[in-house]
Write a protein that holds these residues in place. Structure first.
Motif, PDB file in Angstrom:
ATOM      1  N   HIS A  71       0.796  -1.204   0.002  1.00 31.87           N
ATOM      2  CA  HIS A  71      -0.052   0.012   0.017  1.00 31.87           C
ATOM      3  C   HIS A  71       1.063   1.157  -0.072  1.00 31.87           C
ATOM      4  O   HIS A  71       1.926   1.076  -0.140  1.00 31.87           O
ATOM      5  CB  HIS A  71      -0.797   0.030   1.127  1.00 31.87           C
ATOM      6  CG  HIS A  71      -0.286   0.073   2.414  1.00 31.87           C
ATOM      7  ND1 HIS A  71       0.286  -1.170   2.976  1.00 31.87           N
ATOM      8  CD2 HIS A  71      -0.383   1.066   3.558  1.00 31.87           C
ATOM      9  CE1 HIS A  71       0.884  -0.677   4.196  1.00 31.87           C
ATOM     10  NE2 HIS A  71       0.351   0.570   4.450  1.00 31.87           N
ATOM     11  N   ASN A 102      -1.435  -2.716  -7.173  1.00 28.66           N
ATOM     12  CA  ASN A 102      -2.928  -2.692  -7.747  1.00 28.66           C
ATOM     13  C   ASN A 102      -3.023  -1.331  -8.236  1.00 28.66           C
ATOM     14  O   ASN A 102      -2.254  -0.280  -8.045  1.00 28.66           O
ATOM     15  CB  ASN A 102      -3.826  -3.276  -6.581  1.00 28.66           C
ATOM     16  CG  ASN A 102      -3.957  -2.324  -5.512  1.00 28.66           C
ATOM     17  OD1 ASN A 102      -4.180  -1.183  -5.653  1.00 28.66           O
ATOM     18  ND2 ASN A 102      -3.766  -2.821  -4.235  1.00 28.66           N
ATOM     19  N   ALA A 140      -5.541  -6.871  -6.175  1.00 28.41           N
ATOM     20  CA  ALA A 140      -5.717  -7.712  -4.770  1.00 28.41           C
ATOM     21  C   ALA A 140      -6.761  -8.903  -5.093  1.00 28.41           C
ATOM     22  O   ALA A 140      -7.420  -8.895  -5.971  1.00 28.41           O
ATOM     23  CB  ALA A 140      -6.507  -6.638  -3.995  1.00 28.41           C
ATOM     24  N   ASN A 141      -6.427  -9.750  -4.434  1.00 28.77           N
ATOM     25  CA  ASN A 141      -7.143 -11.251  -4.371  1.00 28.77           C
ATOM     26  C   ASN A 141      -6.704 -11.845  -5.702  1.00 28.77           C
ATOM     27  O   ASN A 141      -7.910 -12.460  -6.140  1.00 28.77           O
ATOM     28  CB  ASN A 141      -8.543 -10.850  -4.123  1.00 28.77           C
ATOM     29  CG  ASN A 141      -8.995  -9.770  -2.944  1.00 28.77           C
ATOM     30  OD1 ASN A 141      -8.466 -10.522  -1.724  1.00 28.77           O
ATOM     31  ND2 ASN A 141      -9.549  -8.839  -2.983  1.00 28.77           N
ATOM     32  N   SER A 189      -6.943  -8.761   0.209  1.00 34.75           N
ATOM     33  CA  SER A 189      -7.107  -7.328   0.750  1.00 34.75           C
ATOM     34  C   SER A 189      -7.224  -7.340   2.286  1.00 34.75           C
ATOM     35  O   SER A 189      -7.678  -8.509   2.955  1.00 34.75           O
ATOM     36  CB  SER A 189      -8.730  -6.998  -0.009  1.00 34.75           C
ATOM     37  OG  SER A 189      -8.535  -6.867  -1.249  1.00 34.75           O
ATOM     38  N   SER A 216      -8.143  -4.737   5.907  1.00 34.55           N
ATOM     39  CA  SER A 216      -8.772  -3.582   6.436  1.00 34.55           C
ATOM     40  C   SER A 216      -7.881  -2.629   6.914  1.00 34.55           C
ATOM     41  O   SER A 216      -7.245  -2.662   7.975  1.00 34.55           O
ATOM     42  CB  SER A 216      -9.993  -3.863   7.478  1.00 34.55           C
ATOM     43  OG  SER A 216     -10.395  -2.719   7.749  1.00 34.55           O
ATOM     44  N   ASP A 264      -6.315   0.961  -1.371  1.00 39.78           N
ATOM     45  CA  ASP A 264      -6.570  -0.483  -1.632  1.00 39.78           C
ATOM     46  C   ASP A 264      -5.264  -1.691  -1.218  1.00 39.78           C
ATOM     47  O   ASP A 264      -4.633  -2.291  -1.741  1.00 39.78           O
ATOM     48  CB  ASP A 264      -6.832  -0.918  -3.254  1.00 39.78           C
ATOM     49  CG  ASP A 264      -7.439  -2.032  -3.570  1.00 39.78           C
ATOM     50  OD1 ASP A 264      -7.942  -2.609  -2.538  1.00 39.78           O
ATOM     51  OD2 ASP A 264      -7.420  -2.352  -4.666  1.00 39.78           O
ATOM     52  N   MET A 303      -3.323  -4.447   0.628  1.00 36.25           N
ATOM     53  CA  MET A 303      -3.043  -5.976   0.421  1.00 36.25           C
ATOM     54  C   MET A 303      -2.087  -6.502   0.923  1.00 36.25           C
ATOM     55  O   MET A 303      -0.798  -5.742   0.772  1.00 36.25           O
ATOM     56  CB  MET A 303      -3.495  -6.199  -1.127  1.00 36.25           C
ATOM     57  CG  MET A 303      -2.299  -5.974  -2.037  1.00 36.25           C
ATOM     58  SD  MET A 303      -2.929  -6.273  -3.687  1.00 36.25           S
ATOM     59  CE  MET A 303      -1.307  -6.196  -4.780  1.00 36.25           C
TER      60      MET A 303
END
Length: 264
Positions: free
Chosen positions: A58, A81, A105-106, A120, A122, A127, A129
């Protein structure tokens, strides 16, 4: 060649993880100055010229501070991302388009003989990850900078051979400390950071027969201490019958010094 890693630095002032196999040499995050990154790689006998790619978690400065300088100087490919690319553009400066790659992500990507899955979390970023890194039958999980560990994440990271796990703060130290309430509320919230106690609790739920190494990461310089984090997490692990030092190693990380290059 083994699947090796070193936590080059971890803490509120800067973060970076080095991973290697015989085919690939990767960084996850580049959160210290370019000069310091070279020094940290030198501590484990590795050269910045040999890095095959940098994966970004991030856009917070303690994860990308040296990214632009490092990537331009050593012509290193960078993976992030789309929202993170946008959020960090003004901070890292121009990077040649041929060095810029999307890693959403993911999703999963293969780097030589490494398979890396992003997921991902919180956290209060565009975004954010983190990653599970797999090589043959071995699995390494990097998980910091999150407000809570969801059941979905626990399922993804369960029974890793090694964990680099956030233990950001001691809740009592944070509450008694000098931070304004707005900052304390951010850290304690669902998009903040997990405490020593929360880290230990999550680890007891994902620990498996393969798990042999746990590194406590991203400790706050103001609201935690290595000894306190190790004691708190260690007590949680011992509560489920684990014998620390025999069945599993519990290790510190440092904001200024690399951990030893270690095989998983």
């Amino acid at each position: 060649m083994a699947f090796n890693f070193s936590v080059l630095a971890s803490g509120s002032t800067g973060n970076s993880l080095y991973i290697e196999t015989e085919q690939q040499h990767l960084l996850i995050d580049c959160g210290l100055s370019g000069k310091k990154m070279i020094e940290l790689l030198g501590q484990i006998g590795r050269r910045p010229e040999d890095i095959d790619g940098i994966l970004v978690t991030h856009e917070h400065s303690d994860h990308i501070k040296g990214l632009g300088v490092f990537a331009r100087r050593f012509h290193t490919p960078v993976y992030a991302n789309p929202k993170t690319w946008q959020a960090m553009a003004s901070v890292i400066g121009d990077i040649p388009v041929e060095q810029k790659f999307a890693f959403s992500a993911n999703t999963s990507k293969t780097f030589g003989n490494l398979d890396i899955e992003s997921f991902s979390v919180s956290h209060d970023a565009a975004d954010p990850m983190f990653y599970v890194v797999r090589h043959q039958e071995k699995q390494l999980t990097l998980l910091t900078d999150l407000g809570y560990v969801s059941d979905h994440i626990k399922g993804l990271i369960r029974d890793s051979d090694a964990y680099i796990m956030e233990a950001n703060h001691d809740t009592e130290m944070l509450m008694m400390g000098r931070y304004p309430w707005s900052v304390k509320r951010r850290i304690l919230g669902d998009t903040g950071h997990i405490s020593n106690e929360e880290s230990g609790r999550a680890l007891t739920e994902v620990f498996g027969d393969r798990t042999k190494k746990i590194y406590l990461a991203h400790l706050s310089k103001d609201n935690n201490m290595k000894e306190l984090a190790r004691m708190s997490v260690g007590q949680r692990l011992e509560s489920i019958g684990l014998k620390l030092g025999r069945e599993v190693g519990l290790f510190d990380t440092d904001p200024e010094h690399s951990t030893s290059l270690t095989a998983i």
